[in-house]
Scaffold this motif. Structure first.
Motif, PDB file in Angstrom:
ATOM      1  N   LEU A   1      56.196  30.739  28.951  1.00  0.00           N
ATOM      2  CA  LEU A   1      56.782  29.857  27.832  1.00  0.00           C
ATOM      3  C   LEU A   1      56.154  28.773  27.857  1.00  0.00           C
ATOM      4  O   LEU A   1      55.888  27.863  26.903  1.00  0.00           O
ATOM      5  CB  LEU A   1      58.409  29.964  27.971  1.00  0.00           C
ATOM      6  N   ALA A   2      56.097  28.080  28.970  1.00  0.00           N
ATOM      7  CA  ALA A   2      55.605  26.739  29.033  1.00  0.00           C
ATOM      8  C   ALA A   2      54.183  26.899  28.738  1.00  0.00           C
ATOM      9  O   ALA A   2      53.688  25.782  27.805  1.00  0.00           O
ATOM     10  CB  ALA A   2      55.626  26.211  30.541  1.00  0.00           C
ATOM     11  N   LEU A   3      53.236  27.706  29.036  1.00  0.00           N
ATOM     12  CA  LEU A   3      51.940  27.861  28.673  1.00  0.00           C
ATOM     13  C   LEU A   3      51.896  28.030  27.019  1.00  0.00           C
ATOM     14  O   LEU A   3      50.991  27.191  26.421  1.00  0.00           O
ATOM     15  CB  LEU A   3      51.278  29.123  29.259  1.00  0.00           C
ATOM     16  N   CYS A   4      52.650  28.615  26.404  1.00  0.00           N
ATOM     17  CA  CYS A   4      52.606  28.586  24.990  1.00  0.00           C
ATOM     18  C   CYS A   4      52.929  27.693  24.353  1.00  0.00           C
ATOM     19  O   CYS A   4      52.709  27.364  23.344  1.00  0.00           O
ATOM     20  CB  CYS A   4      53.554  30.003  24.563  1.00  0.00           C
TER      21      CYS A   4
ATOM     22  N   ILE B   1      49.566  41.766  28.206  1.00  0.00           N
ATOM     23  CA  ILE B   1      49.936  40.114  28.505  1.00  0.00           C
ATOM     24  C   ILE B   1      49.965  40.006  29.873  1.00  0.00           C
ATOM     25  O   ILE B   1      49.639  38.793  30.344  1.00  0.00           O
ATOM     26  CB  ILE B   1      51.339  39.897  27.921  1.00  0.00           C
ATOM     27  N   GLU B   2      50.674  40.866  30.870  1.00  0.00           N
ATOM     28  CA  GLU B   2      50.635  40.769  32.103  1.00  0.00           C
ATOM     29  C   GLU B   2      49.547  40.473  32.842  1.00  0.00           C
ATOM     30  O   GLU B   2      49.135  39.471  33.613  1.00  0.00           O
ATOM     31  CB  GLU B   2      51.592  41.737  32.794  1.00  0.00           C
ATOM     32  N   ALA B   3      48.567  41.210  32.449  1.00  0.00           N
ATOM     33  CA  ALA B   3      47.107  41.304  32.947  1.00  0.00           C
ATOM     34  C   ALA B   3      46.418  40.022  32.539  1.00  0.00           C
ATOM     35  O   ALA B   3      45.734  39.379  33.574  1.00  0.00           O
ATOM     36  CB  ALA B   3      46.361  42.320  32.517  1.00  0.00           C
ATOM     37  N   HIS B   4      46.747  39.583  31.249  1.00  0.00           N
ATOM     38  CA  HIS B   4      46.051  38.394  30.877  1.00  0.00           C
ATOM     39  C   HIS B   4      46.787  37.206  31.650  1.00  0.00           C
ATOM     40  O   HIS B   4      46.062  36.188  31.819  1.00  0.00           O
ATOM     41  CB  HIS B   4      46.149  38.132  29.279  1.00  0.00           C
ATOM     42  N   LEU B   5      47.856  37.028  31.584  1.00  0.00           N
ATOM     43  CA  LEU B   5      48.634  36.155  32.089  1.00  0.00           C
ATOM     44  C   LEU B   5      48.189  35.918  33.743  1.00  0.00           C
ATOM     45  O   LEU B   5      48.296  34.732  34.087  1.00  0.00           O
ATOM     46  CB  LEU B   5      50.226  36.307  32.248  1.00  0.00           C
ATOM     47  N   ALA B   6      48.053  36.905  34.228  1.00  0.00           N
ATOM     48  CA  ALA B   6      47.676  36.797  35.703  1.00  0.00           C
ATOM     49  C   ALA B   6      46.295  36.277  35.877  1.00  0.00           C
ATOM     50  O   ALA B   6      45.950  35.452  36.765  1.00  0.00           O
ATOM     51  CB  ALA B   6      47.551  38.305  36.561  1.00  0.00           C
ATOM     52  N   ALA B   7      45.501  36.715  35.141  1.00  0.00           N
ATOM     53  CA  ALA B   7      43.868  35.929  35.064  1.00  0.00           C
ATOM     54  C   ALA B   7      44.113  34.639  34.814  1.00  0.00           C
ATOM     55  O   ALA B   7      43.462  33.928  35.387  1.00  0.00           O
ATOM     56  CB  ALA B   7      43.131  36.891  34.024  1.00  0.00           C
TER      57      ALA B   7
ATOM     58  N   SER C   1      44.762  29.958  24.500  1.00  0.00           N
ATOM     59  CA  SER C   1      44.987  30.481  23.064  1.00  0.00           C
ATOM     60  C   SER C   1      45.128  31.900  22.788  1.00  0.00           C
ATOM     61  O   SER C   1      45.891  32.254  21.977  1.00  0.00           O
ATOM     62  CB  SER C   1      43.692  29.676  22.441  1.00  0.00           C
ATOM     63  N   SER C   2      44.581  32.713  23.335  1.00  0.00           N
ATOM     64  CA  SER C   2      44.461  34.102  23.364  1.00  0.00           C
ATOM     65  C   SER C   2      45.918  34.548  23.720  1.00  0.00           C
ATOM     66  O   SER C   2      46.533  35.298  23.165  1.00  0.00           O
ATOM     67  CB  SER C   2      43.497  34.834  24.062  1.00  0.00           C
ATOM     68  N   LEU C   3      46.141  33.836  24.898  1.00  0.00           N
ATOM     69  CA  LEU C   3      47.668  34.449  25.571  1.00  0.00           C
ATOM     70  C   LEU C   3      48.712  33.684  24.672  1.00  0.00           C
ATOM     71  O   LEU C   3      49.622  34.535  24.399  1.00  0.00           O
ATOM     72  CB  LEU C   3      47.666  33.765  26.990  1.00  0.00           C
ATOM     73  N   ALA C   4      48.462  32.767  24.235  1.00  0.00           N
ATOM     74  CA  ALA C   4      49.735  32.335  23.169  1.00  0.00           C
ATOM     75  C   ALA C   4      49.677  32.972  21.980  1.00  0.00           C
ATOM     76  O   ALA C   4      50.894  33.455  21.548  1.00  0.00           O
ATOM     77  CB  ALA C   4      49.365  30.842  22.694  1.00  0.00           C
TER      78      ALA C   4
ATOM     79  N   SER D   1      50.607  25.733  21.523  1.00  0.00           N
ATOM     80  CA  SER D   1      51.313  26.175  20.256  1.00  0.00           C
ATOM     81  C   SER D   1      50.117  25.925  19.126  1.00  0.00           C
ATOM     82  O   SER D   1      50.486  26.512  18.233  1.00  0.00           O
ATOM     83  CB  SER D   1      52.561  24.985  20.065  1.00  0.00           C
ATOM     84  N   ALA D   2      49.449  25.009  19.298  1.00  0.00           N
ATOM     85  CA  ALA D   2      48.425  24.854  18.145  1.00  0.00           C
ATOM     86  C   ALA D   2      47.659  26.188  17.724  1.00  0.00           C
ATOM     87  O   ALA D   2      47.076  26.248  16.634  1.00  0.00           O
ATOM     88  CB  ALA D   2      47.439  23.524  18.300  1.00  0.00           C
ATOM     89  N   ALA D   3      47.410  26.747  18.928  1.00  0.00           N
ATOM     90  CA  ALA D   3      46.657  27.853  18.859  1.00  0.00           C
ATOM     91  C   ALA D   3      47.257  29.346  18.581  1.00  0.00           C
ATOM     92  O   ALA D   3      46.873  30.446  18.697  1.00  0.00           O
ATOM     93  CB  ALA D   3      45.755  28.161  20.024  1.00  0.00           C
ATOM     94  N   VAL D   4      48.711  29.288  18.117  1.00  0.00           N
ATOM     95  CA  VAL D   4      49.442  30.415  18.008  1.00  0.00           C
ATOM     96  C   VAL D   4      49.195  31.425  16.683  1.00  0.00           C
ATOM     97  O   VAL D   4      49.393  32.560  16.900  1.00  0.00           O
ATOM     98  CB  VAL D   4      51.035  30.156  17.881  1.00  0.00           C
ATOM     99  N   ALA D   5      48.615  30.671  15.815  1.00  0.00           N
ATOM    100  CA  ALA D   5      48.250  31.451  14.360  1.00  0.00           C
ATOM    101  C   ALA D   5      47.361  32.670  14.774  1.00  0.00           C
ATOM    102  O   ALA D   5      46.315  32.430  15.518  1.00  0.00           O
ATOM    103  CB  ALA D   5      47.718  30.558  13.457  1.00  0.00           C
TER     104      ALA D   5
END
Length: 727
Positions: free
Chosen positions: A10-13, A447-453, A472-475, A17-21
């Motif tokens: 949540l903190a990362l996103c 998401i978990e795999a991307h988050l871990a990386a 940006s990708s994770l968000a 936030s500018a990259a959420v679209a």
């Protein structure tokens, strides 16, 4: 995923936030989205272009009388399969037509579809004679039609021009081939047809030829060779919106058809570009397949090829459908006790709707099936998480305000043309096993795999840039998952509300007084809504029935919602879903375990209004094991594993049978779920056995032994079938 990781996400996103679209995924605009045909392309755009391929042999009039087009009309076809397909950019299909003595290879490849452009594509059709000791001649037809009633085509300098998708041009190029004797190599027709009928390619081809053939029939002269007579009219009607090009060859041949988008500034392709692009995509596919699944470490090359083709077949079966559907929303006057009288349905037309979906069978079921799609998404998600999410989002958009999604999606006249009338109507009280939620689970894992990386990449730093591609990708992934949370909460509650069964009314004792479930919609011999159509149930439907398989599905659904709530940081919701799961798991034993039979069973009510066990040893009995509702040290787990291993009942050298060999209905009547081995169910059993083998418990060794042997049996059976089809 722990709640701590969710907070970090949540903190990362928030930072990113500018990259959420999320950009529109233009790489899937065009595709082989007409799996009901042997080959056909269309975009994911309603009232747009459709294309298709058809062919017949011109060896004689008998062969020319059968025009191949629909995958369901496959008499004489030995096999047709995608040997490559990445779900986005390219595919290569092999069709072995023994009757017509040809092996056809239909390939497609796309380019220039970035930045919101629909892009270019090329189709290559290659024909190779199977037995050169016999004459071989083939006539192929490639057609393009527009579903837009305002659209029309023009022919100019040998090219087809149209305004759909911002404008396009279609051109052709011969690479190899000799004209059939006494026949032109090329012929065409351009017709004005009703926009809702452009999909009827076979009908339009035959109707164009009919006047000439009728004239020949009226004449007293001898008929010319079939290759000469069976030709399109070379005529063009005003405001044509449907065009077909016929190419007639003897022996081997190859030609390309290319569509150029007027919106793209990229250079037009040549056949040399097509050859190079196909080769490059094959190399990329093989590399990604190897990296994703690492099968070469365990299996020989030929078996890895089979696995690659199985994936390609799944991806090549993805279809796009749009149109209206038929829904009967009349209240049920029997509390969903029995199926509506399908012969007396009173549906209303609803829609139009759109759906991008994988299909369980190109020949028999080329449309969307709810519980089949869950299994599809498991494999597609492992290959391409974003593509899997595209399909799941498409299904989610079909959800109505109450949270209902029809179990069978029959959208538009083309889809309805392959469904018997009584089965076309859908009913808002009827469910299907909630496997679609597995698509959410697959995305959570991505998401978990991307988050871990990402966490590893920023470890030891206090800040990171929101501009980084990882953040940006994770968000974007998180936002995409978040957008589905509310509708899937609604869908879950629809299941709990509409499929709940009765516990207190029949003096049943259970830990949780509201956690019992019953499939709505059944007949005396079938429960179609369960997906296990003819699996034995109570001989007489009763409102007091409780169905074990649905009970287990609801436990699995609750656990999935708990996982989703956790990853989205919804702690209170996660707690509630966890409580639902615990209650359902407890009630599985309280309500459905028959101690005397050592078996999980359905429940029903007899003529004395007394609840009783309705026991039929088979898949239903294994559902608490299969969907992991049982504690690792429970006696019921041990009994379920022993039932599964019993060679006189369910165990076989090819997999687990759907019904015990001892059952009086084994192999009887329709014999659909009465003994047949279903690989998706065996897959779930393998996953459960592996789970219990890794859990500390009394039955870990038994689970491991069963897992190892069952896995070997299933893999051997699949490879054996693949080898037989490749000979």
């Amino acid at each position: 995923m722990t709640l701590g990781w969710s907070v970090w996400l949540l903190a990362l996103c928030t930072v990113a936030s500018a990259a959420v679209a999320i950009d529109s995924n233009t790489s899937t605009v065009w595709g082989t989205y007409r799996p009901q045909l042997f080959f056909g392309l269309r975009p994911q755009v309603p009232r747009s272009l459709v294309t298709g391929l058809a062919w017949f042999s011109t060896a004689d009039y008998e062969h020319a009388s059968v025009l191949r087009h629909s995958a369901s009309d496959n008499e004489g076809i030995e096999t047709f399969k995608w040997i490559y397909h990445d779900g986005r950019n390219f595919g290569v299909q092999e069709i072995v037509d023994r009757k017509y003595n040809y092996r056809l290879e239909t390939s497609f490849v796309k380019a220039a579809h970035e930045h919101g452009q629909p892009g270019h594509w090329a189709v290559r059709v290659r024909g190779t004679v199977l037995d050169e000791s016999f004459p071989a001649a083939l006539s192929t037809f490639f057609y393009v039609g527009s579903e837009d009633s305002e659209s029309s085509f023009t022919l100019l300098d040998g090219q087809l021009h149209g305004s759909d998708l911002g404008g396009f041009f279609v051109r052709t190029h011969d690479l190899q081939g000799q004209p059939a004797e006494a026949a032109p190599t090329h012929a065409f027709t351009a017709k004005r047809v009703p926009s809702q009928d452009v999909w009827r390619g076979k009908d339009h081809i035959l109707s164009d030829m009919r006047p000439h053939l009728q004239a020949l029939a009226r004449s007293q002269e001898a008929w010319p060779p079939a290759a000469e007579a069976m030709q399109l009219s070379n005529s063009s009607e005003p405001q044509a919106n449907w065009y077909a090009l016929q190419r007639t060859y003897r022996g081997n041949f190859t030609y390309d058809i290319m569509l150029d988008s007027a919106l793209s500034e990229d250079k037009r392709w040549t056949s040399e570009h097509v050859t190079a692009a196909l080769a490059q995509h094959k190399r990329s596919y093989d590399a990604k397949f190897d990296k994703t699944f690492s099968l070469h470490q365990t299996f020989p090359p030929q078996q890895v090829t089979y696995a690659r083709e199985i994936l390609a077949q799944l991806l090549g079966g993805i279809g796009y459908y749009h149109g209206t559907c038929l829904v009967d929303r009349r209240p049920s006057d029997d509390n969903g006790l029995v199926l509506h009288n399908m012969e007396d349905a009173q549906p209303e037309v609803e829609g139009p709707y759109e759906l991008l979906t994988a299909t369980p069978s190109r020949t028999f079921f080329p449309r969307g099936f709810y519980w089949d799609e869950g299994f599809h998404l498991l494999q597609i998600g492992a290959w391409d998480a974003d593509l899997s999410m595209d399909l799941l989002e498409s299904w989610t958009r079909l959800m109505d305000g109450d949270g209902w999604i029809a179990r069978e999606q029959i959208l538009g006249e083309e889809a309805r043309s392959q469904v018997p009338g009584p089965f076309q109507t859908q009913y808002p009280l009827y469910a299907n096993p909630p496997t679609l939620v597995w698509g959410l689970q697959a995305y959570v894992r991505a998401i978990e795999a991307h988050l871990a990386a990402t966490q590893e990449a920023v470890e030891g730093t206090d800040t990171f840039s929101a501009e980084t591609s990882d953040a940006s990708s994770l968000a974007s992934m998180y936002a995409r998952l978040q957008s589905l949370y509310e509708p899937w909460q609604r869908h879950y509650e629809w299941f709990r509300r509409t499929q709940r069964g009765q516990i207190r009314q029949w003096d049943r004792q259970a830990t949780a007084r509201r956690e019992g479930y019953r499939w709505r919609g059944r007949s005396y011999t079938h429960v179609l809504t369960s997906g296990l159509d003819d699996y034995p149930r109570a001989a007489k439907p009763h409102v007091g029935e409780l169905h074990l398989d649905l009970h287990a599905w609801m436990g699995s659904f609750a656990r999935s919602m708990q996982q989703l709530a956790n990853v989205l940081g919804q702690a209170d919701d996660a707690l509630e879903y966890g409580e639902h799961f615990n209650d359902i798991a407890a009630n599985a034993v309280d309500l459905h375990w028959n101690e005397q039979e050592q078996l999980f069973c359905d429940l029903s009510v007899d003529s004395d209004d007394t609840s009783y066990f309705e026991c039929h040893a088979g898949y239903v009995s294994l559902f608490p094991l299969m969907l992991r509702l049982l504690p690792a040290d429970s006696a019921q787990l041990g009994a379920s594993i022993r039932l599964l291993r019993d060679e006189t009942q369910l165990w076989s050298p090819h997999g687990i049978r759907s019904l015990s060999q001892r059952h009086s209905l084994f192999g009887m009547d329709e014999d659909y779920w009465r003994g047949a081995i279903w690989l998706p169910i065996n897959y779930l059993l393998l996953g459960a056995l592996r789970h219990y083998a890794q859990e500390p418990g009394l039955y870990a060794v038994e689970a491991q032994m069963a897992y190892t042997e069952l896995r070997k049996n299933v893999i051997h059976t699949v490879l054996e079938v693949c080898a037989s089809h490749s000979q």
